[in-house]
Design a protein around this motif. Structure first.
Motif, PDB file in Angstrom:
ATOM      1  N   ASN A  17       0.884  -1.165   0.000  1.00  0.00           N
ATOM      2  CA  ASN A  17       0.000   0.000   0.000  1.00  0.00           C
ATOM      3  C   ASN A  17       0.921   1.213   0.000  1.00  0.00           C
ATOM      4  O   ASN A  17       1.417   1.622   1.052  1.00  0.00           O
ATOM      5  CB  ASN A  17      -0.887   0.008   1.247  1.00  0.00           C
ATOM      6  CG  ASN A  17      -1.717  -1.255   1.343  1.00  0.00           C
ATOM      7  OD1 ASN A  17      -2.418  -1.597   0.402  1.00  0.00           O
ATOM      8  ND2 ASN A  17      -1.600  -1.970   2.451  1.00  0.00           N
ATOM      9  N   ARG A  18       1.166   1.743  -1.176  1.00  0.00           N
ATOM     10  CA  ARG A  18       2.207   2.765  -1.316  1.00  0.00           C
ATOM     11  C   ARG A  18       2.004   3.937  -0.368  1.00  0.00           C
ATOM     12  O   ARG A  18       0.904   4.443  -0.225  1.00  0.00           O
ATOM     13  CB  ARG A  18       2.286   3.265  -2.755  1.00  0.00           C
ATOM     14  CG  ARG A  18       2.821   2.200  -3.688  1.00  0.00           C
ATOM     15  CD  ARG A  18       3.532   2.727  -4.905  1.00  0.00           C
ATOM     16  NE  ARG A  18       4.177   1.603  -5.573  1.00  0.00           N
ATOM     17  CZ  ARG A  18       5.417   1.181  -5.315  1.00  0.00           C
ATOM     18  NH1 ARG A  18       6.164   1.818  -4.435  1.00  0.00           N
ATOM     19  NH2 ARG A  18       5.918   0.145  -5.937  1.00  0.00           N
ATOM     20  N   GLY A  19       3.097   4.305   0.283  1.00  0.00           N
ATOM     21  CA  GLY A  19       3.050   5.424   1.221  1.00  0.00           C
ATOM     22  C   GLY A  19       2.564   5.022   2.595  1.00  0.00           C
ATOM     23  O   GLY A  19       2.665   5.801   3.540  1.00  0.00           O
ATOM     24  N   SER A  20       2.023   3.828   2.736  1.00  0.00           N
ATOM     25  CA  SER A  20       1.453   3.426   4.021  1.00  0.00           C
ATOM     26  C   SER A  20       2.165   2.197   4.592  1.00  0.00           C
ATOM     27  O   SER A  20       2.946   2.311   5.542  1.00  0.00           O
ATOM     28  CB  SER A  20      -0.039   3.142   3.859  1.00  0.00           C
ATOM     29  OG  SER A  20      -0.582   2.660   5.053  1.00  0.00           O
TER      30      SER A  20
ATOM     31  N   ARG B 139      -6.231   7.375  -5.639  1.00  0.00           N
ATOM     32  CA  ARG B 139      -6.149   6.559  -4.424  1.00  0.00           C
ATOM     33  C   ARG B 139      -5.783   7.423  -3.217  1.00  0.00           C
ATOM     34  O   ARG B 139      -6.245   7.208  -2.105  1.00  0.00           O
ATOM     35  CB  ARG B 139      -5.094   5.459  -4.612  1.00  0.00           C
ATOM     36  CG  ARG B 139      -5.158   4.362  -3.568  1.00  0.00           C
ATOM     37  CD  ARG B 139      -4.184   3.238  -3.877  1.00  0.00           C
ATOM     38  NE  ARG B 139      -2.788   3.613  -3.700  1.00  0.00           N
ATOM     39  CZ  ARG B 139      -2.194   3.752  -2.520  1.00  0.00           C
ATOM     40  NH1 ARG B 139      -2.870   3.546  -1.417  1.00  0.00           N
ATOM     41  NH2 ARG B 139      -0.929   4.096  -2.441  1.00  0.00           N
ATOM     42  N   ARG B 140      -4.951   8.430  -3.457  1.00  0.00           N
ATOM     43  CA  ARG B 140      -4.442   9.240  -2.340  1.00  0.00           C
ATOM     44  C   ARG B 140      -5.279  10.495  -2.072  1.00  0.00           C
ATOM     45  O   ARG B 140      -5.201  11.054  -0.984  1.00  0.00           O
ATOM     46  CB  ARG B 140      -2.994   9.665  -2.634  1.00  0.00           C
ATOM     47  CG  ARG B 140      -2.014   8.511  -2.583  1.00  0.00           C
ATOM     48  CD  ARG B 140      -0.648   8.987  -3.051  1.00  0.00           C
ATOM     49  NE  ARG B 140       0.359   7.956  -3.067  1.00  0.00           N
ATOM     50  CZ  ARG B 140       1.398   7.897  -2.232  1.00  0.00           C
ATOM     51  NH1 ARG B 140       1.539   8.813  -1.304  1.00  0.00           N
ATOM     52  NH2 ARG B 140       2.293   6.938  -2.331  1.00  0.00           N
TER      53      ARG B 140
ATOM     54  N   PRO C 291      -0.304   8.388   3.669  1.00  0.00           N
ATOM     55  CA  PRO C 291      -0.068   8.288   2.217  1.00  0.00           C
ATOM     56  C   PRO C 291      -0.983   9.195   1.407  1.00  0.00           C
ATOM     57  O   PRO C 291      -1.824   8.730   0.651  1.00  0.00           O
ATOM     58  CB  PRO C 291      -0.372   6.809   1.935  1.00  0.00           C
ATOM     59  CG  PRO C 291      -1.387   6.424   2.958  1.00  0.00           C
ATOM     60  CD  PRO C 291      -1.124   7.274   4.176  1.00  0.00           C
TER      61      PRO C 291
ATOM     62  N   ARG D 208       2.472  13.912   0.064  1.00  0.00           N
ATOM     63  CA  ARG D 208       3.685  13.079   0.128  1.00  0.00           C
ATOM     64  C   ARG D 208       4.018  12.493  -1.233  1.00  0.00           C
ATOM     65  O   ARG D 208       5.181  12.326  -1.592  1.00  0.00           O
ATOM     66  CB  ARG D 208       3.484  11.968   1.147  1.00  0.00           C
ATOM     67  CG  ARG D 208       4.683  11.849   2.062  1.00  0.00           C
ATOM     68  CD  ARG D 208       4.413  10.886   3.140  1.00  0.00           C
ATOM     69  NE  ARG D 208       5.142   9.670   2.925  1.00  0.00           N
ATOM     70  CZ  ARG D 208       4.826   8.530   3.517  1.00  0.00           C
ATOM     71  NH1 ARG D 208       3.785   8.459   4.309  1.00  0.00           N
ATOM     72  NH2 ARG D 208       5.550   7.464   3.308  1.00  0.00           N
TER      73      ARG D 208
END
Lengths: 566, 318
Positions: free
Chosen positions: A244-247, B97-98, B268, B272
């Motif tokens: 889960n990118r960034g997480s 998604r972000r 996330p 970022r």
């Protein structure tokens, strides 16, 4: 036991037996002797691990408890999960638990020396007396996560993928190292044979195969151009990686792992936390099981965690140094390099820059076994102890070389990575009348400048994956080494490298490496400040885990034997 | 409507100009994406000039700049801005998604700052020169002087030191786990909200003080209205114009405001995503995000302008 005793002991058995099993502890023993450790058990040339079940380690003796998920922090998401095409911990940490190697560094041994090599997918191995054939017997019950049985064909395909990288591989950092292998033969599904182009010492070959990057992929996947960048399919103890990118990144236990009773953990959770203070807080709050520390944060973390955690300190495979562009004046003049080298007070560098977390040394890691004793390094011109006359002598050298007082020089510095070192170097050089202009650049720019030779002086940290003379010198110090930005070498140095690389006798090889070090260091292509020391902290609930000498988890990220005593 | 239509038309050259500037800026910055990819996040690899050239070709960065620009712009307009050079994932997929997290954080912080700033700003204006006024002004000065990321770090350290607790790790969406989501976002929202509240409360105070000196306020008082009615019904609405502008720009700048906070609290979000992309010289990501931010900024600005007409009928948008 001394090296002499060891080889006398070795002579009592056949040479074939001495070379057997890299590992044998034989090599291990040699390495142990090299690093000043000895073991009577090893003196028989027995092969620790050679008869051990695959994948078991020193940690295997521990009866762990199953269950729980281990939480760690990462500071970057991986740009690729392909271990064959990477050289960063951002890839290694999430991808290593998916795979096995032929052999591995014992997770519970801290040194990452040849003596620490144990079986992985290979159950045992033999090295021919001429050091040109390595035969590995393989486990017969391993399966890839997609259910494909593991065979020798997978080993051959994996080695060849790194050795002769296909076009879709961005980089293949081990390609040069693996050129020593002439061919890979698979006489049967559970035997693999490596034939080398020249005698290859197990002291280098087995660590090379044991580093975390040498993961075994499935031949079927390689041929089908499996998307290793985004997915994983290995034989390793964990599977089903989800990023889960960034997480966070999660991995689940491989319930069909070929090593009985392993892994203990239900899964791994890797949390992407770029901010150091947030990582430290999470470690203190118990949300992370394992964390790292630097000299500045170690004290506060120790105060906060007290006896709730175990603390680890290891010499790392990283050294900081000052280097010169010897294709330009005045750096061609060895008097200038000598004056600059002498101006650096290494004791102060350790105290000031590393806050004590550094070790003086040469090009091979201090205390790693291949290093020259510090007393001998101190005799190398430019590495002498800093004395009352050092500054005056250095100034005289500069004057003799025609470098005037107040000489101005730009110092290339990698942003955030080497800024403290750059400040320190500027301060030291000011004492011999040199005015340094700090040229701080982002990594990409710094590398571009280095590659193009657009620099005068540079402060840099050099990192190696292995504490091995072949790996270190071919990467940084030989004439054509990609990391030898000075291009400074001598025919004598190149010759010594060639000699040591084919020398099978550990004692003789160590002597050749020593000569090579004492030939390379006086050239002053690079002036070593110190070798770094790394720290890690693990909550006491974490069992069967230790910090390795090569931090960044390059050789210790699988977590097969780690368990939680919650 | 004609006014809105005209403003929307003006957006086209503005956004084109933005796209050209950001495209050009990314190319003139020293350091290229191929080198950064090859040296890796730890900076351990040593790329050769040949490897860099090969990767540049693979990434399409050896093509003429005009071709690259046209290719990208057409992609953005068709919601296919290409893939991240770093991860290989589609830019819009990652953005969408972000985005909810960043919007949620931005709206939470805006709600906190507005709910806090307006009452205390009014209090300071009404009680001018009293202890309440000085307290509010001190609150504002501290909030303006303290960088929000530092406030964020202080919050984390305070939580772990005094409560041995920090918000759960690993982002959870509001639908996945409302409780975890709230615990994760409330702290950065407070840190951001405090910073914004400091600015807005000062503005509310000064704006209200100015309006309170107007003739119509004096007339309202002379009619015998209660002071609360004078302030709330007559003065406050007219003092809100500059405040709305600042709050509106704050909403437009949500992404910028959350950049550091998302890093400090390991969230996330888009901020970022942007920072990582800039550090990686990930051209398609940076260009696309900047373009999207420019659109959001321009539209919010327009919405603020339109809101003036509702707050003050004397303002004619035409």
């Amino acid at each position: 036991m001394s090296e002499g005793n060891y080889w006398a002991g070795g002579n009592r058995v056949s040479r074939r037996a001495v070379l057997r099993g890299a590992a044998w502890g034989g090599v291990g023993l040699a390495a142990s002797a090299l690093i000043g450790c000895s073991s009577k058990t090893d003196s028989k040339g027995a092969a620790p691990g050679a008869n051990a079940p695959s994948g078991t380690t020193a940690a295997a003796a521990v009866q762990g408890k199953s269950g729980g998920r281990l939480a760690r922090a990462i500071s970057n998401d991986p740009d690729t999960l392909d271990l064959h095409s990477s050289e960063t911990s951002a890839t290694m940490t999430p991808a290593a638990p998916l795979y096995n190697n032929l052999v591995q560094f014992d997770p519970m041994k801290v040194g990452d020396t040849p003596a620490d090599i144990i079986p992985d997918l290979a159950t045992s191995w033999e090295v021919a007396p001429d050091g040109m054939t390595y035969t590995f017997k393989l486990v017969q019950n391993a399966k890839f996560h997609d259910g494909t049985p593991f065979t020798s064909a997978d080993v051959k395909a994996s080695i060849e993928r790194q050795q002769k990288p296909p076009d879709d591989l961005k980089i293949a950092p081990r390609s040069g190292m693996l050129q020593v292998i002439k061919s890979v033969e698979t006489p049967d599904p559970y035997t693999v044979r490596l034939l080398t182009k020249q005698p290859a010492s197990p002291l280098s070959m087995l660590p090379m195969m044991g580093q975390g990057w040498m993961a075994i992929y499935s031949k079927k996947d390689i041929e089908a151009k499996f998307d290793y960048k985004a997915k994983g399919n290995g034989t390793g103890p964990f599977r089903e990686i989800k990023i889960n990118r960034g997480s966070n990144t999660t991995l689940q236990k491989n319930k069909e792992y070929h090593v009985k009773g392993r892994p203990f953990l239900d899964g791994l959770d890797l949390f992407n936390m770029p901010q150091e203070s947030a990582r430290d807080a999470a470690l203190q709050a118990g949300q992370l099981h394992i964390g790292s520390a630097n000299p500045a944060t170690l004290g506060p973390l120790k105060s906060a965690l007290g006896d709730k955690a175990n603390y680890f300190e290891r010499p790392d495979l990283v050294f900081d140094m000052l280097s010169f562009n010897t294709t330009k004046a005045p750096w061609k003049d060895e008097r200038v390099r000598l004056a600059f080298a002498r101006a650096i007070n290494r004791d102060d560098a350790i105290k000031v820059v590393m806050k004590g977390a550094g070790i003086a040394g040469g090009y091979m890691r201090s205390g790693g076994g291949w290093d020259v004793p510090l007393a001998d390094i101190r005799k190398v011109p430019g590495y002498e102890p800093f004395g009352a006359n050092t500054i005056a002598d250095s100034k005289k050298l500069l004057m003799a070389a025609g470098v005037p007082e107040g000489f101005k020089v730009p110092l290339l510095i990698r942003q955030t990575v080497s800024e403290n070192q750059g400040l320190f170097a500027a301060d030291q050089l000011a004492k011999i009348g040199v005015t340094v202009t700090q040229d701080v650049q982002q990594s990409a720019v710094a590398y571009q400048r280095l590659n193009k030779g657009e620099f005068d002086l540079v402060v840099f940290g050099l990192t190696t994956a292995l504490d091995d003379p072949d790996a270190v010198y071919s990467q940084y110090h030989l004439q054509d080494a990609p990391g030898n930005y000075t291009k400074l070498s001598t025919p004598q140095l190149e010759e010594l490298f060639k000699k040591q690389t084919v020398e099978l006798d550990p004692a003789k090889r160590k002597d050749l490496v020593r000569q090579m070090e004492l030939t390379a260091l006086p050239l002053l292509a690079k002036v070593v400040f110190y070798w770094k020391v790394s720290n890690a902290i693990a909550h006491k609930s974490v069992k069967s885990w230790t910090l390795h000498a090569r931090t960044g988890d390059y050789n210790n990220s699988r977590f097969q034997d780690v368990w939680l005593d919650a | 409507m004609r006014y809105v239509g005209r403003r929307l038309l003006y957006l086209i050259p503005t956004l084109l100009l933005v796209s050209i500037i950001i495209f050009w800026l990314m190319r003139v910055l020293p350091g290229d994406v191929a080198t950064l990819i090859l040296i890796g996040p730890d900076g351990n690899n040593i790329p050769t000039a040949e490897q860099i050239a090969k990767l540049n070709k693979e990434l399409g960065l050896d093509r003429p700049l005009l071709v690259q620009y046209a290719d990208w712009l057409f992609g953005v307009l068709t919601l296919d801005a290409g893939d991240s050079l770093w991860t290989g994932e589609p830019v819009f997929t990652e953005l969408f998604r972000r985005l909810p997290l960043t919007l949620e954080l931005g709206l939470m912080s805006t709600a906190i700052s507005t709910a806090l700033a307006i009452p205390i700003g009014i209090l300071a204006a009404v009680k001018r020169g009293t202890m309440a006024d000085y307290t509010v002004r001190t609150f504002a000065v501290v909030g303006l002087s303290m960088p929000s990321f530092w406030a964020g770090i202080l919050i984390i350290l305070m939580l772990v030191k005094y409560f041995g607790w920090i918000p759960p790790l690993g982002y959870k969406g509001p639908l996945e786990s409302p409780s975890a989501n709230f615990q994760q976002l409330i702290w950065p929202a407070l840190a951001l909200g405090y910073s914004n509240a400091a600015l807005v409360s000062r503005l509310v105070r000064s704006s209200l003080l100015e309006v309170m000196r107007e003739d119509y306020v004096r007339t309202a008082r002379s009619k015998g209205l209660k002071e609360s009615a004078v302030v709330m019904r007559h003065a406050l609405k007219n003092s809100m114009l500059p405040v709305i502008t600042v709050i509106g720009l704050g909403i437009a700048g949500i992404v910028g405001g959350t950049v550091v906070m998302e890093t400090v609290f390991s969230l996330p979000g888009v901020g970022r995503f942007m920072v990582d992309a800039i550090n990686h010289r990930d051209y398609p990501v940076v260009q696309t995000l900047t373009f999207v931010f420019a659109i959001i900024y321009a539209l919010t600005n327009l919405a603020v302008d339109i809101s003036y007409g509702f707050l003050d009928p004397r303002i004619r948008l035409e």
